[in-house]
Write an enzyme that holds these catalytic residues in place. Structure first.
Site, PDB file in Angstrom:
ATOM      1  N   ARG A 184      79.819   7.331 -49.720  1.00 49.97           N
ATOM      2  CA  ARG A 184      80.977   7.463 -48.824  1.00 49.97           C
ATOM      3  C   ARG A 184      80.725   6.725 -47.505  1.00 49.97           C
ATOM      4  O   ARG A 184      81.639   6.114 -46.946  1.00 49.97           O
ATOM      5  CB  ARG A 184      81.245   8.946 -48.568  1.00 49.97           C
ATOM      6  CG  ARG A 184      82.497   9.229 -47.755  1.00 49.97           C
ATOM      7  CD  ARG A 184      82.820  10.709 -47.733  1.00 49.97           C
ATOM      8  NE  ARG A 184      83.981  10.988 -46.903  1.00 49.97           N
ATOM      9  CZ  ARG A 184      83.990  11.834 -45.889  1.00 49.97           C
ATOM     10  NH1 ARG A 184      82.891  12.508 -45.583  1.00 49.97           N
ATOM     11  NH2 ARG A 184      85.086  12.038 -45.186  1.00 49.97           N
TER      12      ARG A 184
ATOM     13  N   HIS B   7      83.273   3.920 -46.000  1.00 53.52           N
ATOM     14  CA  HIS B   7      83.889   4.026 -44.675  1.00 53.52           C
ATOM     15  C   HIS B   7      83.491   2.843 -43.797  1.00 53.52           C
ATOM     16  O   HIS B   7      84.292   2.386 -42.974  1.00 53.52           O
ATOM     17  CB  HIS B   7      83.489   5.346 -44.012  1.00 53.52           C
ATOM     18  CG  HIS B   7      84.285   6.517 -44.487  1.00 53.52           C
ATOM     19  ND1 HIS B   7      84.914   7.404 -43.632  1.00 53.52           N
ATOM     20  CD2 HIS B   7      84.578   6.957 -45.734  1.00 53.52           C
ATOM     21  CE1 HIS B   7      85.546   8.334 -44.327  1.00 53.52           C
ATOM     22  NE2 HIS B   7      85.350   8.079 -45.618  1.00 53.52           N
ATOM     23  N   ASP B   8      82.276   2.359 -43.965  1.00 45.52           N
ATOM     24  CA  ASP B   8      81.852   1.202 -43.193  1.00 45.52           C
ATOM     25  C   ASP B   8      82.700  -0.015 -43.542  1.00 45.52           C
ATOM     26  O   ASP B   8      83.199  -0.715 -42.659  1.00 45.52           O
ATOM     27  CB  ASP B   8      80.376   0.905 -43.474  1.00 45.52           C
ATOM     28  CG  ASP B   8      79.862  -0.284 -42.673  1.00 45.52           C
ATOM     29  OD1 ASP B   8      80.202  -0.380 -41.476  1.00 45.52           O
ATOM     30  OD2 ASP B   8      79.114  -1.107 -43.236  1.00 45.52           O
TER      31      ASP B   8
ATOM     32  N   ASN C 221      85.556  10.384 -39.773  1.00 50.17           N
ATOM     33  CA  ASN C 221      84.147  10.096 -40.036  1.00 50.17           C
ATOM     34  C   ASN C 221      83.199  11.225 -39.637  1.00 50.17           C
ATOM     35  O   ASN C 221      81.980  11.100 -39.821  1.00 50.17           O
ATOM     36  CB  ASN C 221      83.724   8.816 -39.296  1.00 50.17           C
ATOM     37  CG  ASN C 221      84.416   7.579 -39.839  1.00 50.17           C
ATOM     38  OD1 ASN C 221      84.715   7.497 -41.026  1.00 50.17           O
ATOM     39  ND2 ASN C 221      84.672   6.616 -38.981  1.00 50.17           N
TER      40      ASN C 221
END
Length: 320
Positions: free
Chosen positions: A57, A61-62, A86
């Site tokens: 994950r 997200h990066d 985040n």
């Protein structure tokens, strides 16, 4: 032989995704880099297997904000990492640990962005999922802003919005469904889906797409006005194993997050779910094992920084 041939095809594809990334990028400049990342992930995984979905994950997200440039790793009150979507991310300490080991041997050579991409691959492999050659050569970005996290897909959004957000990154419907298959491992909080159980409509009814038997199970786990932080597996059948049961759950109305279950209602995404979640488990499992690496290679090449466009951080949590 078939599986090996498949990965040769994947390897060939990596070179076409981004000409400046390549497998074995550090084979001369830091030949032990990938093995250090692997051993670090193994060490943490052996203590807590739930770190695997955390690392996966974290990489996702990066890549969705500023591209796959390690911007999610920057600490600070206004950094990407501090944005509301985040706050539940995990695995930063794994990346920091691997980075410190690599810096001791090859200072200023291996990027945090590459370490994160490699760690995500290793996390899937350790969860009985596929492995694949990760193209490397990314630089770390110099921008990390919480305000840009609105690009991230939300579990409350319909498939149409997810489609737009994925398309903006060069990812199609097939990629969307395949990457969401990562939910075959991992957990979520009751608070992120309890509205589906008790207050989905203005009359307080449950989401009608939830299988009735499963609805009763979820209500038992997440009682009304209960602990919203209680963790629930995203795959009810094999939550620690990277397999196709997530797609079977979506097919049968047993998806946890609303956005996951909505994949069955959209005609385009439903076809992909059907391909992965049909009745021939073995064959379809192999297909997902082949398609997921391709989608991950495509994702991990989104808006990467190479050459003079970025830096090699000394510490992953702060800019040089």
């Amino acid at each position: 032989m078939i599986v090996k041939l498949g990965f040769l095809v994947i390897l060939g594809m990596t070179l076409a995704v981004n000409a400046q990334l390549k497998t074995g990028f550090y084979s001369n400049s830091c030949p032990t880099a990938e093995s250090i990342v692997r051993s670090t992930v193994v060490s943490y995984f052996n203590k807590d297997p739930t770190i695997a979905p955390g690392l996966l994950r974290l990489h996702f997200h990066d890549c969705f904000v500023q591209g796959c440039d390690g911007s999610i790793l920057i600490a600070g009150s206004s950094s990407e990492r501090s944005a509301l979507p985040n706050l539940g991310l995990r695995g930063f300490e794994v990346i920091d640990n691997a980075k410190s080991q690599i810096e001791a041997i090859c200072p200023g050579v291996v990027s945090c962005a590459d370490i994160l991409a490699l760690a995500a691959r290793d996390a899937v492999d350790l969860s009985d999922g596929p492995s694949w050659p990760v193209p490397t050569g990314r630089k770390d970005g110099r921008i990390s802003l919480s305000s840009q996290a609105s690009n991230l897909p939300s579990p409350l959004e319909p498939v149409s919005v997810h489609r737009q957000k994925f398309a903006a990154k060069g990812l199609n419907d097939h990629d969307l469904v395949t990457l969401l298959g990562a939910h075959t491992i991992g957990q979520t909080d009751c608070r992120f889906f309890s509205y589906r159980l008790y207050n989905f409509t203005t009359t307080g009814n449950a989401d009608p797409t939830i299988n009735q038997a499963f609805l009763a199970q979820l209500k038992a786990i997440c009682p009304k006005n209960g602990d919203g932080l209680r963790r629930v597996a995203l795959d009810k059948d094999s939550p620690a194993k990277f397999d196709v049961s997530f797609f079977k759950n979506v097919r049968d109305g047993n998806g946890i997050l609303e956005s996951d279950q909505r994949l069955w209602e959209d005609s385009a995404t439903r076809r992909v779910v059907e391909n992965y979640g049909g009745n021939f488990r073995g064959l379809l499992g192999l297909r997902f094992d082949f398609e997921f690496p391709k989608a991950m290679i495509k994702l991990s090449s989104v808006d990467v920084k190479t050459g003079i466009d970025g830096e090699i951080r000394k510490v992953c949590s702060r800019f040089n």
